[in-house]
Enzyme design. Sequence first.
Site, PDB file in Angstrom:
ATOM      1  N   ASP A   1      -3.782  -6.370  -0.484  1.00  0.00           N
ATOM      2  CA  ASP A   1      -3.385  -5.100   0.112  1.00  0.00           C
ATOM      3  C   ASP A   1      -3.049  -5.216   1.591  1.00  0.00           C
ATOM      4  O   ASP A   1      -1.978  -4.797   2.032  1.00  0.00           O
ATOM      5  CB  ASP A   1      -4.507  -4.068  -0.086  1.00  0.00           C
ATOM      6  CG  ASP A   1      -4.210  -2.753   0.586  1.00  0.00           C
ATOM      7  OD1 ASP A   1      -3.549  -1.899  -0.031  1.00  0.00           O
ATOM      8  OD2 ASP A   1      -4.635  -2.570   1.748  1.00  0.00           O
TER       9      ASP A   1
ATOM     10  N   ILE B   1      -1.776   0.396  -0.220  1.00  0.00           N
ATOM     11  CA  ILE B   1      -0.700  -0.296  -0.937  1.00  0.00           C
ATOM     12  C   ILE B   1      -1.130  -0.601  -2.367  1.00  0.00           C
ATOM     13  O   ILE B   1      -0.367  -0.412  -3.315  1.00  0.00           O
ATOM     14  CB  ILE B   1      -0.298  -1.597  -0.211  1.00  0.00           C
ATOM     15  CG1 ILE B   1       0.093  -1.312   1.244  1.00  0.00           C
ATOM     16  CG2 ILE B   1       0.837  -2.278  -0.944  1.00  0.00           C
ATOM     17  CD1 ILE B   1       1.328  -0.465   1.399  1.00  0.00           C
ATOM     18  N   ASP B   2      -2.362  -1.047  -2.543  1.00  0.00           N
ATOM     19  CA  ASP B   2      -2.899  -1.279  -3.893  1.00  0.00           C
ATOM     20  C   ASP B   2      -2.799  -0.014  -4.733  1.00  0.00           C
ATOM     21  O   ASP B   2      -2.317  -0.028  -5.870  1.00  0.00           O
ATOM     22  CB  ASP B   2      -4.370  -1.696  -3.808  1.00  0.00           C
ATOM     23  CG  ASP B   2      -4.556  -3.194  -3.649  1.00  0.00           C
ATOM     24  OD1 ASP B   2      -3.597  -3.941  -3.897  1.00  0.00           O
ATOM     25  OD2 ASP B   2      -5.661  -3.612  -3.272  1.00  0.00           O
ATOM     26  N   MET B   3      -3.299   1.083  -4.190  1.00  0.00           N
ATOM     27  CA  MET B   3      -3.356   2.326  -4.944  1.00  0.00           C
ATOM     28  C   MET B   3      -1.964   2.870  -5.238  1.00  0.00           C
ATOM     29  O   MET B   3      -1.687   3.348  -6.344  1.00  0.00           O
ATOM     30  CB  MET B   3      -4.187   3.353  -4.184  1.00  0.00           C
ATOM     31  CG  MET B   3      -5.641   2.942  -4.013  1.00  0.00           C
ATOM     32  SD  MET B   3      -6.556   4.002  -2.872  1.00  0.00           S
ATOM     33  CE  MET B   3      -6.711   5.465  -3.867  1.00  0.00           C
TER      34      MET B   3
END
Length: 393
Positions: free
Chosen positions: A136, A164-166
Site C-alpha cells: 500500500d 490504496i489497498d482498500m
Amino acid sequence: MLDIYQGPFCTQILADYGAEVLKVENPKGGDDTRLWRTADEKHIWKTTGKDMSAYFCAINRNKLSLTLNLKQEKGREILFRLVKNADVVVENFVPGKMDKMGIGYEKLREINPLIIYASVSGYGPSGPYSHRAGYDAIAAAEAGMLHITGERNGTPTRPGLGLIDMSTGLYLHGAILAALYARRDTGRGQKIDASLFESGVSLLSNVGVSWLNAGEHAKRWGTEHPSIVPYQAFKTKDGYLVLGATNNRQFQTLCHLVKLSDLATDPRFVDNSSRVQNRTELKEILEPIIGARPTKAWLAVLEGSGLPYGPVNTIEEVFSHPQTAARDMVYSLPYETLVSGEIRVLGTPVKFSETKPEIRRSPPSLGEHTNSTLEGMGFSPQEIGIMREQGIV
C-alpha cells in the site's frame, strides 16, 4: 487464494452481499494478517486464539476457511474440484505465480469455462514493474498519493488507513459483479485484473486531469482545499473543527457568525477567486477567532447555518456518535476466541431496501471449515485424516 488486504477486503464485501466465500489458506500459518496484532491487543485474546488479530478480523468475516497445500498435486486436485462449481476465483499473488503453480487462469478455465478469475497485484501483469511485489505505502508513493498528502510545507504523509489497498478491493468487487453480469449475457467467463498502482493513479482524479491538460503541478495542502477558501480544519480551544464556505452566500453567513460581517465585502475576499488568491490573509484572520472557543461552542453556533462543518473526532468519538448507532455501523457476533466472548465488527456502509446485507459469520480460525468442506465434497473422515498427515490440508 487470498492474503494481505485487497483480496480479502474485496471478498468480504461480496460475502456481506450474500456470496459464499471460501478462503483457501496455506496449512502452515495461513493469511499473514492473522499475526498482525497491535501491542494493545494481547489482553483481548484467549490463549487458543494464536492465529487471530483485529486486523484479520476486520476483513474476513462471513467467510469459510479451508487449508490447502497447493504445492502438492492432491491439493491442486481438490482446488480444481472446487473451481468446477465456483463462480469466481480471487487471487493476489505476484503475476505469473499461479501459472507456475499450475493453477493459473488458462488451467482453471479449462476446468470451468464460466469462471471469473480476478487477479490483484502491485503493478498489474504487464509493463516493466509487473513482477514487483505490491504494498500500500509503496503504491501510494509511486502513484503520487503521498506527494499530495501532508501539510503545505511539510513532508509526504501516509493516510491513516491503507487507502490504496482498500480502494483496489472496492474497484475489484465492482469489476467482479460487472463480469458476472457480462457472463449472464455472453455465456463466457473472463479474467479481470486490478493493481495497487493503477488504483492509485485513478484516485488522482481532478489532480491528475489538471496535470494532463494544464500542466498544473499538484501541491500538499494539509486539510485545506486547493480551489475553495475557506475550507479546512481549524484549531479550536480544545480540538479541531473542519469548516468551509463553498460559495459567496456561505461566506457571508460565516462572516456574520464570527461577527466580522464587513469581511464579506473586503475586496480581498469578495468572491472565491479572491479568497483563493488571499488564502493566507484570510486564514490569519479566522484562526485566532475560531481558536478562542471550544469545539462544542462552535458546533452550537454553526447548527442550522447551512455551512459545511464537523468536528475532527477521535475514534472513540466516532463509535459514540449517534449517527453510527442510527445507521447500524457496529455489529456484535459470538466469538469464543475472544476473552469477552463476542467480537464487534463494522457494519455495511451501503443499505439495501430489499436484499439486505447480512453479517452472519465471525472471522474463521485457520482451517476452521476444512473438514466440513472436504466432507461435503465426498471425502471420508479417514481420507481427511490421511491428508492431514501428509500436509495436504
